[in-house]
Design an enzyme around this catalytic site. Structure first.
Site, short mmCIF file in Angstrom:
data_model
loop_
_atom_site.label_atom_id
_atom_site.label_comp_id
_atom_site.label_asym_id
_atom_site.label_seq_id
_atom_site.Cartn_x
_atom_site.Cartn_y
_atom_site.Cartn_z
N ARG A 25 23.59 53.69 -22.09
CA ARG A 25 23.12 54.89 -21.37
C ARG A 25 23.45 54.11 -19.89
O ARG A 25 22.59 54.49 -18.93
CB ARG A 25 21.68 55.05 -21.44
CG ARG A 25 21.41 55.95 -22.52
CD ARG A 25 21.54 57.41 -22.41
NE ARG A 25 21.39 58.06 -23.43
CZ ARG A 25 20.44 58.94 -23.98
NH1 ARG A 25 19.24 58.96 -23.14
NH2 ARG A 25 20.42 59.50 -24.89
N ARG A 29 20.19 59.24 -16.04
CA ARG A 29 19.32 59.65 -14.84
C ARG A 29 18.91 58.55 -13.97
O ARG A 29 18.21 58.72 -12.80
CB ARG A 29 17.97 60.35 -15.62
CG ARG A 29 18.54 61.58 -16.01
CD ARG A 29 17.32 62.41 -16.96
NE ARG A 29 17.35 61.51 -18.19
CZ ARG A 29 16.50 61.58 -19.20
NH1 ARG A 29 15.84 62.62 -19.33
NH2 ARG A 29 16.59 60.77 -20.33
N ARG A 38 23.87 66.36 -12.12
CA ARG A 38 23.06 67.11 -13.25
C ARG A 38 22.25 68.43 -12.82
O ARG A 38 21.89 69.01 -13.64
CB ARG A 38 22.00 65.93 -13.85
CG ARG A 38 20.95 66.35 -14.90
CD ARG A 38 21.52 66.41 -16.29
NE ARG A 38 20.66 66.86 -17.28
CZ ARG A 38 20.42 68.45 -17.26
NH1 ARG A 38 20.74 69.34 -16.60
NH2 ARG A 38 19.49 68.57 -18.32
N ASP A 75 27.48 63.28 -25.93
CA ASP A 75 25.98 63.33 -26.66
C ASP A 75 26.36 63.28 -28.22
O ASP A 75 27.38 63.71 -28.54
CB ASP A 75 25.12 64.27 -26.35
CG ASP A 75 23.58 63.92 -26.65
OD1 ASP A 75 23.09 63.04 -26.08
OD2 ASP A 75 23.25 63.96 -27.79
N TYR A 151 17.78 64.80 -36.95
CA TYR A 151 17.65 65.85 -35.79
C TYR A 151 17.62 67.34 -36.33
O TYR A 151 16.94 68.55 -35.93
CB TYR A 151 18.44 65.90 -34.52
CG TYR A 151 18.12 64.63 -33.73
CD1 TYR A 151 17.07 64.66 -32.90
CD2 TYR A 151 18.80 63.46 -33.72
CE1 TYR A 151 16.69 63.71 -31.95
CE2 TYR A 151 18.49 62.50 -32.71
CZ TYR A 151 17.26 62.42 -31.77
OH TYR A 151 17.25 61.55 -31.13
O1 CP3 Z 1 26.45 56.06 -20.67
C1 CP3 Z 1 25.97 56.72 -21.66
O2 CP3 Z 1 25.65 56.00 -22.66
C2 CP3 Z 1 26.13 58.14 -21.90
C3 CP3 Z 1 26.63 58.83 -23.16
C4 CP3 Z 1 25.31 59.08 -24.04
C5 CP3 Z 1 24.11 60.16 -23.91
N1 CP3 Z 1 23.74 60.20 -25.03
C6 CP3 Z 1 24.08 60.78 -22.79
C7 CP3 Z 1 22.77 61.40 -22.89
C8 CP3 Z 1 25.20 58.42 -25.27
C9 CP3 Z 1 26.00 57.49 -26.02
C10 CP3 Z 1 24.12 59.11 -25.92
C11 CP3 Z 1 23.76 58.78 -27.34
C12 CP3 Z 1 22.70 59.38 -27.97
N2 CP3 Z 1 22.12 60.93 -27.63
C13 CP3 Z 1 21.71 58.97 -28.70
C14 CP3 Z 1 21.89 57.54 -29.47
C15 CP3 Z 1 21.21 56.44 -28.51
C16 CP3 Z 1 19.93 56.39 -28.43
O3 CP3 Z 1 19.41 56.30 -27.31
O4 CP3 Z 1 19.29 55.72 -29.37
C17 CP3 Z 1 20.55 59.91 -29.08
C18 CP3 Z 1 19.41 59.70 -30.19
C19 CP3 Z 1 20.79 60.99 -28.36
C20 CP3 Z 1 20.25 62.22 -28.41
C21 CP3 Z 1 19.53 62.66 -27.31
N3 CP3 Z 1 20.30 62.95 -26.13
C22 CP3 Z 1 18.15 62.75 -27.00
C23 CP3 Z 1 17.13 62.52 -27.82
C24 CP3 Z 1 18.21 62.93 -25.46
C25 CP3 Z 1 16.96 63.57 -24.84
C26 CP3 Z 1 16.15 62.26 -24.42
C27 CP3 Z 1 16.80 61.45 -23.19
O5 CP3 Z 1 16.90 60.36 -23.43
O6 CP3 Z 1 16.90 62.07 -22.16
C28 CP3 Z 1 19.42 63.03 -25.00
C29 CP3 Z 1 19.93 63.54 -23.50
C30 CP3 Z 1 21.03 62.56 -22.80
N4 CP3 Z 1 21.92 62.10 -23.56
C31 CP3 Z 1 21.02 62.47 -21.58
C32 CP3 Z 1 22.26 61.69 -21.28
C33 CP3 Z 1 22.51 61.02 -19.92
C34 CP3 Z 1 19.75 62.96 -20.61
C35 CP3 Z 1 20.00 64.13 -20.26
C36 CP3 Z 1 19.69 64.58 -18.96
O7 CP3 Z 1 19.98 64.30 -18.10
O8 CP3 Z 1 18.66 65.62 -18.88
#
Ligand code: CP3
Length: 345
Positions: A25, A29, A38, A75, A151
């Site tokens: 990540r 944010r 965003r 994602d 999910y």
């Molecule tokens: O730099 C990076 O790693 C960005 C790329 C990336 C994102 N998600 C962007 C994202 C990667 C590699 C992921 C993987 C991801 N997504 C996982 C596996 C890693 C982990 O955290 O265990 C999972 C479980 C998800 C599913 C997911 N995506 C959830 C549950 C959520 C909401 C909760 C949260 O953390 O916000 C997301 C949203 C998400 N994915 C955001 C980002 C930058 C935030 C969204 C926003 O800005 O509103």
């Protein structure tokens, strides 16, 4: 040029005098420049479907911290979305599925996967690849079949995924069919990412910890194993190193190492000594600073890093990372401090 990269050297189990650094990540944010982009999108997935925007977001942490690897901005839930499950990200709620898989009929009626549905992701990969210096590797990724299924069945995020756990014990055969379909989709998806320019693959099994040791084998490990096999047997993907991240797998990393990935990414609660003892230099290790430490004062972070790096001192193939993603409440200066300190130590 790329074969000189510290990150790819570490994945080849070569010792580096300074470990390569990237962060799960790293685009997210906690960065004000991310929040600025965003704010222009209501639904997070709409942002993921814009390759120019995703390219800009992937480059933000590289420009700011001069990291050793970039990760595709996307994602893991793009695949369920391509199966028409209607994935949406709601403010403060995380992902919500408008058409979740709540019964076995939904599994029987799954559409076939067309990898071109996700062409926006491959465009994003080629944009990032084109914008990065040639010496900087780009990581592509997917969720594990199990994590995607969890999910999809639950219909979103949950603390304990109670509906999913009940569903899989009542419908093991149908669940396994779904897992097989997701495995093949993950393979096709990763292959397209490789064709578009990624240099390494990370598979995220974020919900490994929901399953007991035996169930983990049946519902997750078998499919990760199959996915890695498919990647190793295909001419396009066979030379792209694979990293597996699993959060609290009950069978430990010993079970994971049986899938023969090039690297295992340790969750923050995993013991470094035990992991080194189990993997013995045959598998690279990535990780695993507790992301919560980023909230502490620099002197505390410094001491933690010193202890951690000392443990990895002689390990062939070490990649510095956190044990899970950076949370939105982290001050970006802490990432700068950690990066500089790791390089200095
Ligand atoms: O730099 C990076 O790693 C960005 C790329 C990336 C994102 N998600 C962007 C994202 C990667 C590699 C992921 C993987 C991801 N997504 C996982 C596996 C890693 C982990 O955290 O265990 C999972 C479980 C998800 C599913 C997911 N995506 C959830 C549950 C959520 C909401 C909760 C949260 O953390 O916000 C997301 C949203 C998400 N994915 C955001 C980002 C930058 C935030 C969204 C926003 O800005 O509103």
């Amino acid at each position: 040029m790329l074969d000189q990269s510290l990150f790819l050297r570490a994945l080849n189990k070569k010792t580096n005098s300074v470990p390569p650094i990237w962060y799960m990540r790293q685009a997210g944010r906690y960065l004000p420049e991310y929040r600025a982009v965003r704010s222009k999108f209501k639904n997070f997935l709409d942002m993921c479907k814009n390759p120019d925007v995703c390219c800009e977001l992937a480059l933000q942490p590289i420009d700011r911290f001069n990291l050793d690897a970039s990760i595709l901005f996307s994602d893991i839930l793009t695949i369920p979305d391509a199966f028409n499950l209607g994935v949406e990200f709601k403010e403060g709620e995380g992902p919500v599925f408008n058409n979740p898989i709540r019964n076995i009929e939904a599994i029987a009626n799954l559409p076939s996967f067309d990898p071109q549905e996700l062409s926006y992701v491959y465009k994003c990969v080629s944009n990032i690849r084109g914008a990065l210096p040639t010496s900087l590797p780009l990581i592509g990724f997917c969720g594990s079949p199990w994590t995607l299924a969890a999910y999809s069945i639950e219909g979103g995020s949950s603390k304990d995924f109670a509906f999913t756990r009940n569903f899989i014990s009542e419908n093991p055969k149908e669940t396994q069919h779904l897992l097989g379909v997701y495995t093949d989709a993950c393979f096709e998806y990763l292959k397209e990412q490789v064709l578009a320019g990624i240099d390494a693959i990370q598979i995220f099994d974020s919900w490994a910890g929901l399953l007991g040791k035996e169930d983990y084998k049946v519902f997750s490990l078998n499919y990760i194993n199959d996915l890695v096999q498919q990647l190793k047997e295909d001419d396009v993907t066979k030379d792209t190193p694979v990293i597996i991240f699993a959060r609290q797998p009950k069978g430990g990393i010993e079970q994971l190492s049986a899938c023969k990935p090039e690297c295992i990414s340790l969750y923050w609660d995993e013991s470094i000594e035990d992991s080194i003892h189990i993997l013995k230099g045959n598998t690279a290790i990535q990780g695993n600073l507790n992301p919560l430490i980023l909230k502490e004062e620099n002197s505390i972070i410094y001491n933690e890093l010193k202890i951690m790096l000392d443990k990895f001192k002689d390990y062939p193939g070490y990649i510095f990372n956190l044990g899970h993603g950076i949370t939105p409440d982290i001050n970006p200066d802490k990432i700068k401090f950690v990066t500089d300190t790791v390089r200095e130590l």
